[in-house]
Design a protein around this motif. Structure first.
Motif, PDB file in Angstrom:
ATOM      1  N   ASP A 146      -8.787   5.005  -4.449  1.00 23.02           N
ATOM      2  CA  ASP A 146      -9.043   3.596  -4.135  1.00 23.02           C
ATOM      3  C   ASP A 146      -8.314   3.212  -2.846  1.00 23.02           C
ATOM      4  OD1 ASP A 146      -9.187   0.846  -4.011  1.00 23.02           O
ATOM      5  OD2 ASP A 146      -8.716   0.504  -6.133  1.00 23.02           O
ATOM      6  N   LYS A 147      -9.074   3.043  -1.740  1.00 21.42           N
ATOM      7  CA  LYS A 147      -8.474   2.771  -0.420  1.00 21.42           C
ATOM      8  C   LYS A 147      -7.889   1.356  -0.334  1.00 21.42           C
ATOM      9  CE  LYS A 147     -10.215   6.763   1.279  1.00 21.42           C
ATOM     10  NZ  LYS A 147     -10.912   7.329   0.136  1.00 21.42           N
ATOM     11  N   SER A 148      -8.212   0.506  -1.336  1.00 20.65           N
ATOM     12  CA  SER A 148      -7.598  -0.831  -1.316  1.00 20.65           C
ATOM     13  C   SER A 148      -6.183  -0.793  -1.899  1.00 20.65           C
ATOM     14  CB  SER A 148      -8.466  -1.827  -2.093  1.00 20.65           C
ATOM     15  OG  SER A 148      -8.469  -1.493  -3.470  1.00 20.65           O
ATOM     16  N   LYS A 149      -5.858   0.329  -2.604  1.00 20.18           N
ATOM     17  CA  LYS A 149      -4.522   0.474  -3.207  1.00 20.18           C
ATOM     18  C   LYS A 149      -3.660   1.495  -2.488  1.00 20.18           C
ATOM     19  CE  LYS A 149      -3.978   0.660  -7.818  1.00 20.18           C
ATOM     20  NZ  LYS A 149      -4.275   0.969  -9.241  1.00 20.18           N
ATOM     21  N   GLY A 171     -15.132   8.953 -20.930  1.00 21.11           N
ATOM     22  CA  GLY A 171     -15.258   7.607 -20.364  1.00 21.11           C
ATOM     23  C   GLY A 171     -14.234   7.307 -19.279  1.00 21.11           C
ATOM     24  N   ILE A 172     -13.637   8.368 -18.695  1.00 22.79           N
ATOM     25  CA  ILE A 172     -12.652   8.174 -17.616  1.00 22.79           C
ATOM     26  C   ILE A 172     -13.312   8.606 -16.307  1.00 22.79           C
ATOM     27  CG2 ILE A 172     -10.371   8.825 -16.715  1.00 22.79           C
ATOM     28  CD1 ILE A 172      -9.642   9.643 -19.665  1.00 22.79           C
ATOM     29  N   SER A 173     -13.451   7.673 -15.368  1.00 22.81           N
ATOM     30  CA  SER A 173     -14.108   8.000 -14.090  1.00 22.81           C
ATOM     31  C   SER A 173     -13.139   8.754 -13.177  1.00 22.81           C
ATOM     32  CB  SER A 173     -14.556   6.717 -13.390  1.00 22.81           C
ATOM     33  OG  SER A 173     -13.401   5.992 -12.951  1.00 22.81           O
ATOM     34  N   MET A 174     -13.664   9.352 -12.124  1.00 24.65           N
ATOM     35  CA  MET A 174     -12.816  10.086 -11.167  1.00 24.65           C
ATOM     36  C   MET A 174     -11.759   9.166 -10.542  1.00 24.65           C
ATOM     37  SD  MET A 174     -13.874  13.372 -10.945  1.00 24.65           S
ATOM     38  CE  MET A 174     -14.270  14.280  -9.466  1.00 24.65           C
ATOM     39  N   PRO A 175     -12.132   7.966 -10.040  1.00 24.39           N
ATOM     40  CA  PRO A 175     -11.085   7.089  -9.481  1.00 24.39           C
ATOM     41  C   PRO A 175     -10.002   6.749 -10.514  1.00 24.39           C
ATOM     42  CG  PRO A 175     -13.258   6.307  -8.823  1.00 24.39           C
ATOM     43  CD  PRO A 175     -13.483   7.393  -9.827  1.00 24.39           C
ATOM     44  N   GLU A 176     -10.399   6.526 -11.770  1.00 24.06           N
ATOM     45  CA  GLU A 176      -9.413   6.220 -12.826  1.00 24.06           C
ATOM     46  C   GLU A 176      -8.505   7.413 -13.095  1.00 24.06           C
ATOM     47  OE1 GLU A 176     -11.759   3.067 -15.762  1.00 24.06           O
ATOM     48  OE2 GLU A 176     -12.295   5.187 -15.845  1.00 24.06           O
ATOM     49  N   MET A 234       0.851  -1.204   0.000  1.00 21.34           N
ATOM     50  CA  MET A 234       0.000   0.000   0.000  1.00 21.34           C
ATOM     51  C   MET A 234       0.880   1.246   0.000  1.00 21.34           C
ATOM     52  SD  MET A 234      -3.441  -0.655   0.439  1.00 21.34           S
ATOM     53  CE  MET A 234      -4.269   0.335   1.656  1.00 21.34           C
ATOM     54  N   LYS A 235       0.624   2.121  -0.950  1.00 22.08           N
ATOM     55  CA  LYS A 235       1.398   3.357  -1.047  1.00 22.08           C
ATOM     56  C   LYS A 235       0.745   4.451  -0.202  1.00 22.08           C
ATOM     57  CE  LYS A 235       4.310   1.971  -4.326  1.00 22.08           C
ATOM     58  NZ  LYS A 235       5.741   1.768  -4.011  1.00 22.08           N
ATOM     59  N   ASN A 236       1.577   5.205   0.525  1.00 22.85           N
ATOM     60  CA  ASN A 236       1.082   6.360   1.276  1.00 22.85           C
ATOM     61  C   ASN A 236       1.031   7.569   0.342  1.00 22.85           C
ATOM     62  OD1 ASN A 236       0.963   4.856   3.579  1.00 22.85           O
ATOM     63  ND2 ASN A 236       2.749   5.771   4.560  1.00 22.85           N
ATOM     64  N   VAL A 237      -0.161   8.147   0.208  1.00 26.32           N
ATOM     65  CA  VAL A 237      -0.360   9.292  -0.688  1.00 26.32           C
ATOM     66  C   VAL A 237      -0.700  10.530   0.131  1.00 26.32           C
ATOM     67  CG1 VAL A 237      -1.702  10.212  -2.627  1.00 26.32           C
ATOM     68  CG2 VAL A 237      -1.268   7.749  -2.488  1.00 26.32           C
ATOM     69  N   ALA A 238       0.134  11.561  -0.004  1.00 24.85           N
ATOM     70  CA  ALA A 238      -0.177  12.857   0.629  1.00 24.85           C
ATOM     71  C   ALA A 238      -0.946  13.690  -0.382  1.00 24.85           C
ATOM     72  CB  ALA A 238       1.112  13.570   1.025  1.00 24.85           C
ATOM     73  N   ILE A 239      -2.176  14.056  -0.045  1.00 28.73           N
ATOM     74  CA  ILE A 239      -2.946  14.950  -0.926  1.00 28.73           C
ATOM     75  C   ILE A 239      -2.762  16.357  -0.380  1.00 28.73           C
ATOM     76  CG2 ILE A 239      -5.212  15.486  -1.903  1.00 28.73           C
ATOM     77  CD1 ILE A 239      -5.967  12.528  -1.050  1.00 28.73           C
ATOM     78  N   ILE A 240      -1.956  17.167  -1.106  1.00 34.51           N
ATOM     79  CA  ILE A 240      -1.717  18.535  -0.609  1.00 34.51           C
ATOM     80  C   ILE A 240      -2.817  19.455  -1.139  1.00 34.51           C
ATOM     81  CG2 ILE A 240       0.748  18.256  -0.185  1.00 34.51           C
ATOM     82  CD1 ILE A 240       1.326  19.709  -2.817  1.00 34.51           C
ATOM     83  N   MET A 241      -3.316  20.302  -0.242  1.00 34.09           N
ATOM     84  CA  MET A 241      -4.449  21.175  -0.591  1.00 34.09           C
ATOM     85  C   MET A 241      -4.360  22.452   0.235  1.00 34.09           C
ATOM     86  SD  MET A 241      -7.455  18.972   1.327  1.00 34.09           S
ATOM     87  CE  MET A 241      -6.840  17.320   1.092  1.00 34.09           C
TER      88      MET A 241
END
Length: 326
Positions: free
Chosen positions: A30-33, A307-312, A1-8
């Motif tokens: 995707d919280k499973s990834k 045809g690209i969803s937000m999660p994609e 599982m990769k740790n992702v920092a979402i800076i905002m």
């Protein structure tokens, strides 16, 4: 599982909009990834905010967080900061020095595209059409007649480095010119005065999708106001029509120019550029390298149409950033 920092957040008038974008990314990842973390980058503090609203300071030496004795480090940063320091190259340069990959373009491309004057100067030799413009630094002697003779009326007065249409005025008569200059100087010490382009405004998203430069469907912008200002962008005072109601030939032309600009500048990550179509010729207004990412924002609308969803969309950005490091 990769740790992702979402800076905002950020240091500009756009920080509230950025917090909304960052929270949308957080909710769709995707919280499973991934293990996503919300990082608020604000003038007064850099903090990680958990789901209960608790704040943990960010160690700026290595961009880590001590959460109750556990040190959290990040594999990748998802950049959702509109304006400074996320869209002007500062965070990009800082993260590059630390060796942490991030989802937006490089620091040079960010700094260049954030500076409207420099961007247009770099692209002009390649035949990219733009408005006639005049540039003013704070403290310059301002010769109203000379400037207005050059750009004509109506014209636009805008901060050179700001987003979300903060500080922009449409000047219809000479008496409005100096108040517009004062308003723009509240946002930036550099100002651009541009001729009015009378035509259809369109927005073109260009992204790197799965390793390939991809132009998204074109959006037509119809503002209820005088121009596509803050109220039109965020308070529903505009219609954003995707795909745009323009001819196939015109769509192809503006998409080709947008792709050409993305490649000329060696861009990466998301970009959304605005054009005015005047007599069949696209004129570039500006490029956003951290466009709005809430569901109603233009780039997600365009991705959805493609045809690209937000999660994609978000997963793709993170995967490309991680691939850069390898």
């Amino acid at each position: 599982m990769k740790n992702v920092a979402i800076i905002m957040g950020g240091y500009s008038s756009e920080y509230q909009i950025s917090l909304s974008s960052g929270n949308v990314v957080y909710s769709y990842l995707d919280k499973s990834k991934y293990n996503p973390y919300r990082i608020h980058i604000l003038k007064e503090k850099w903090v990680m905010v958990d789901d209960e609203g608790n704040e943990y300071p960010v160690n700026r030496h290595d961009f880590s967080v001590d959460q109750d004795g556990t040190i959290i480090t990040f594999d990748v940063v998802f950049n959702a900061i509109h304006g400074t320091p996320g869209e002007d190259g500062l965070m990009q340069a800082y993260l590059e020095l630390l060796g942490i990959p991030q989802t937006s373009c490089g620091f040079y491309q960010a700094a260049l595209t954030f500076n409207k004057r420099d961007l247009l100067s770099v692209l002009k030799p390649y035949g990219i059409k733009t408005a006639i413009s005049h540039y003013i630094n704070y403290g310059d002697v301002i010769n109203e007649d000379e400037i207005l003779e050059k750009v004509g009326l109506p014209c636009f007065v805008k901060p050179n480095k700001s987003g979300s249409s903060f500080g922009i005025s449409k000047v219809k008569e000479k008496a409005e010119f100096m108040p517009a200059i004062e308003k723009a100087f509240k946002e930036d010490s550099e100002i651009l005065v541009e001729s009015f382009l009378d035509g259809t405004e369109v927005s073109v998203g260009v992204i790197n999708y799965k390793g390939k430069v991809t132009v998204l469907p074109v959006t037509e912008i119809v503002s209820e106001n005088d121009f596509f200002d803050y109220d039109a962008k965020y308070l529903g005072k505009s219609q954003e029509i995707t795909p745009a109601r323009i001819s196939i030939e015109m769509q192809e032309k503006v998409m080709e120019i947008a792709k050409c600009v993305y490649e000329l500048l060696n861009m990466e990550g998301f970009s959304r550029s605005e054009y005015i179509l005047v007599k069949g010729e696209p004129h570039l207004l500006e490029i956003n390298t951290v466009p709005g990412l809430i569901t109603a924002s233009i780039l997600p609308q365009q991705a959805n149409e493609a045809g690209i969803s937000m999660p994609e969309l978000f997963d793709n950005a993170i995967q490309l950033a991680l691939a850069k490091k390898q």
